[in-house]
Design a protein around this motif. Structure first.
Motif, short mmCIF file in Angstrom:
data_model
loop_
_atom_site.label_atom_id
_atom_site.label_comp_id
_atom_site.label_asym_id
_atom_site.label_seq_id
_atom_site.Cartn_x
_atom_site.Cartn_y
_atom_site.Cartn_z
N ILE A 231 0.83 -1.20 0.00
CA ILE A 231 0.00 0.00 0.00
C ILE A 231 0.87 1.25 0.00
O ILE A 231 1.76 1.40 0.84
CB ILE A 231 -0.95 0.03 1.22
CG1 ILE A 231 -1.90 -1.17 1.17
CG2 ILE A 231 -1.72 1.34 1.27
CD1 ILE A 231 -2.84 -1.17 -0.02
N TYR A 232 0.58 2.16 -0.96
CA TYR A 232 1.30 3.43 -1.07
C TYR A 232 0.26 4.55 -1.15
O TYR A 232 -0.73 4.44 -1.88
CB TYR A 232 2.19 3.44 -2.32
CG TYR A 232 3.29 2.42 -2.24
CD1 TYR A 232 4.58 2.77 -1.85
CD2 TYR A 232 3.04 1.08 -2.55
CE1 TYR A 232 5.59 1.82 -1.77
CE2 TYR A 232 4.04 0.12 -2.47
CZ TYR A 232 5.31 0.51 -2.08
OH TYR A 232 6.31 -0.44 -1.99
N LEU A 233 0.47 5.61 -0.39
CA LEU A 233 -0.51 6.70 -0.32
C LEU A 233 0.17 8.03 -0.64
O LEU A 233 1.10 8.46 0.04
CB LEU A 233 -1.13 6.78 1.08
CG LEU A 233 -2.05 7.97 1.35
CD1 LEU A 233 -3.29 7.90 0.48
CD2 LEU A 233 -2.41 8.03 2.84
N LEU A 234 -0.30 8.68 -1.73
CA LEU A 234 0.16 10.02 -2.06
C LEU A 234 -0.57 11.03 -1.19
O LEU A 234 -1.79 10.95 -1.04
CB LEU A 234 -0.12 10.35 -3.53
CG LEU A 234 0.70 9.63 -4.60
CD1 LEU A 234 0.33 10.20 -5.97
CD2 LEU A 234 2.17 9.79 -4.37
N CYS A 235 0.16 11.98 -0.64
CA CYS A 235 -0.49 12.97 0.22
C CYS A 235 0.28 14.29 0.17
O CYS A 235 1.37 14.37 -0.40
CB CYS A 235 -0.59 12.47 1.66
SG CYS A 235 0.96 11.87 2.35
N ASP A 236 -0.31 15.32 0.76
CA ASP A 236 0.31 16.65 0.84
C ASP A 236 0.76 17.15 -0.53
O ASP A 236 1.89 17.62 -0.70
CB ASP A 236 1.49 16.63 1.81
CG ASP A 236 1.06 16.46 3.26
OD1 ASP A 236 -0.15 16.46 3.51
OD2 ASP A 236 1.94 16.31 4.13
N VAL A 237 -0.11 17.03 -1.52
CA VAL A 237 0.19 17.56 -2.85
C VAL A 237 -0.06 19.07 -2.81
O VAL A 237 -1.19 19.52 -2.63
CB VAL A 237 -0.69 16.89 -3.92
CG1 VAL A 237 -0.42 17.50 -5.29
CG2 VAL A 237 -0.46 15.39 -3.93
N MET A 238 0.99 19.86 -2.96
CA MET A 238 0.88 21.31 -2.84
C MET A 238 1.54 21.99 -4.03
O MET A 238 2.66 21.66 -4.40
CB MET A 238 1.57 21.79 -1.54
CG MET A 238 0.91 21.27 -0.29
SD MET A 238 1.72 21.87 1.23
CE MET A 238 3.05 20.68 1.41
N VAL A 239 0.83 22.94 -4.62
CA VAL A 239 1.35 23.75 -5.73
C VAL A 239 1.24 25.21 -5.32
O VAL A 239 0.24 25.65 -4.75
CB VAL A 239 0.55 23.49 -7.02
CG1 VAL A 239 1.01 24.44 -8.13
CG2 VAL A 239 0.72 22.04 -7.47
N HIS A 240 2.29 25.97 -5.60
CA HIS A 240 2.31 27.39 -5.27
C HIS A 240 1.06 28.07 -5.84
O HIS A 240 0.70 27.83 -7.00
CB HIS A 240 3.57 28.03 -5.85
CG HIS A 240 3.86 29.40 -5.30
ND1 HIS A 240 3.09 30.49 -5.59
CD2 HIS A 240 4.85 29.84 -4.47
CE1 HIS A 240 3.57 31.56 -4.98
NE2 HIS A 240 4.65 31.19 -4.29
N PRO A 241 0.38 28.92 -5.06
CA PRO A 241 -0.84 29.56 -5.56
C PRO A 241 -0.66 30.28 -6.89
O PRO A 241 -1.58 30.28 -7.73
CB PRO A 241 -1.18 30.56 -4.45
CG PRO A 241 -0.61 29.94 -3.21
CD PRO A 241 0.65 29.25 -3.65
N ASN A 242 0.52 30.87 -7.14
CA ASN A 242 0.74 31.57 -8.41
C ASN A 242 0.92 30.62 -9.59
O ASN A 242 0.92 31.06 -10.74
CB ASN A 242 1.98 32.46 -8.31
CG ASN A 242 1.80 33.61 -7.34
OD1 ASN A 242 0.67 33.98 -7.02
ND2 ASN A 242 2.89 34.17 -6.85
N SER A 243 1.11 29.33 -9.30
CA SER A 243 1.35 28.35 -10.36
C SER A 243 0.18 27.38 -10.54
O SER A 243 0.25 26.48 -11.38
CB SER A 243 2.63 27.54 -10.06
OG SER A 243 3.75 28.39 -10.03
N GLN A 244 -0.88 27.57 -9.77
CA GLN A 244 -2.04 26.68 -9.89
C GLN A 244 -2.80 26.96 -11.18
O GLN A 244 -2.82 28.08 -11.68
CB GLN A 244 -2.94 26.86 -8.67
CG GLN A 244 -2.29 26.34 -7.38
CD GLN A 244 -3.12 26.58 -6.14
OE1 GLN A 244 -4.28 27.00 -6.22
NE2 GLN A 244 -2.54 26.33 -4.97
N GLY A 245 -3.40 25.91 -11.73
CA GLY A 245 -4.16 26.04 -12.96
C GLY A 245 -3.31 26.11 -14.21
O GLY A 245 -3.81 26.44 -15.29
N LYS A 246 -2.02 25.78 -14.10
CA LYS A 246 -1.10 25.85 -15.24
C LYS A 246 -0.53 24.48 -15.62
O LYS A 246 0.42 24.41 -16.38
CB LYS A 246 0.04 26.82 -14.94
CG LYS A 246 -0.43 28.24 -14.66
CD LYS A 246 0.74 29.15 -14.32
CE LYS A 246 0.26 30.57 -14.04
NZ LYS A 246 1.40 31.48 -13.68
N GLY A 247 -1.09 23.43 -15.04
CA GLY A 247 -0.61 22.08 -15.36
C GLY A 247 0.60 21.64 -14.56
O GLY A 247 1.15 20.56 -14.81
#
Length: 308
Positions: A231-247
């Protein structure tokens, strides 16, 4: 120069590397796909390694043994209509299909940009060399068009596809991040504050970590926890607010899944994702499915009266 990656050491060539170079370069499948003749004997490999040393080519070495398994060359662009630096590379056939070259170039490209003061990097490969095409596209190179390449031993000129990478479009991955970076990103995305010991423990006990950079700027990070078996769990996925919505998040998680898959190896395992509510569709585009399970959460709040 020396760069250490997850599996590799990237360093300058030494004359002692000649035996490793001959071992993989005598294979015609390696040389002919890179437009050079297979090495007929060790003496020829000595001449080539001396050339590598003069031209500052980079040796691709296994981290655990320092064995040389390939090379990366940096030169002026063969196509004189272009300006910038051009990459060439070769890899022992034994290590094809393992993401080795992509891992190496992921670290070499920022080095080239800094060392040679260029923001454009080129590479070309024969039209039938699908492996090299996949490496280029996976790193963000864009097709420029076909070019007739005539510097091929004992062969007529052949068409190659030229690729261009503009450094603004290059995303560099590192499979680690610091405590300070993790705290900074929790604050940036507005998540609750954790106690110092919690952050120390979650970083130490993460099975895998990833950080994505563009031009040296950290844009996002994520981590994975597991039982190191099934079992592997991805967590704490964080993208800088200025870079969100850009892929950016998609690029990062796609690279992370490939990295984890390689590390796990060839056995049955399950990879889960801890998704914020309303973000499930994003992860479905990356192959995650709610068909087999759904995640539910209990939040254990700190008892402020405890101990009073």
């Amino acid at each position: 120069m020396e760069i250490i990656t997850n599996r590799l050491i990237l360093r300058s060539f030494q004359i002692e590397d000649v035996y490793d170079v001959f071992e993989y370069s005598k294979n015609p499948n390696v040389g002919l796909s890179a437009a050079w003749a297979p090495h007929p004997n060790i003496d020829y490999s000595i001449l080539i390694v001396k050339k590598f040393i003069r031209k500052n080519e980079i040796a691709i070495c296994l981290k655990d043994s320092n064995k040389v398994i390939g090379s990366i060359g940096i030169m002026d662009v063969v196509n004189k209509e272009l300006t910038g630096k051009e990459l060439s590379f070769a890899l022992s056939e034994e290590y094809w299909g393992q993401g080795i070259m992509k891992e190496a170039l992921n670290f070499v490209i920022p080095y080239i940009v800094e060392q040679y003061n260029t923001d454009k990097i080129y590479c070309c490969c024969f039209l039938e060399n699908e492996r090299s095409h996949n490496v280029m596209k996976g790193l963000g190179f864009k097709e420029l068009g076909k070019y007739l390449y005539d510097d091929i031993p004992d062969s007529d000129p052949k068409e190659v596809m030229y690729y261009e990478l503009q450094f603004d479009d290059f995303y560099h991955f590192e499979f680690t991040f610091s405590k300070e970076q993790y705290i900074e990103f929790r604050n940036l995305v507005g998540w609750c504050e954790l106690e110092d010991f919690q952050i120390d423990n979650l970083i130490e006990n993460s099975t895998y970590k990833i950080a994505i950079y563009n031009k040296g700027v950290l844009l996002g990070l994520a981590r994975c926890i597991s039982d190191n078996s099934y079992i592997y769990l991805l967590c704490d996925v964080m993208v800088h607010p200025n870079s969100q919505g850009k892929g950016i998040g998609k690029k990062m998680i796609d690279a992370f899944i490939k990295h984890i898959s390689h590390e796990i190896g060839n056995h049955h395992a399950k990879l889960y994702i801890m998704s914020l509510k309303g973000k499930e569709g994003f992860y479905e585009t990356l192959g995650f499915s709610g068909e087999y399970a759904t995640g539910l959460t209990i939040v254990l709040e700190k008892d402020e009266d405890e101990g009073n």
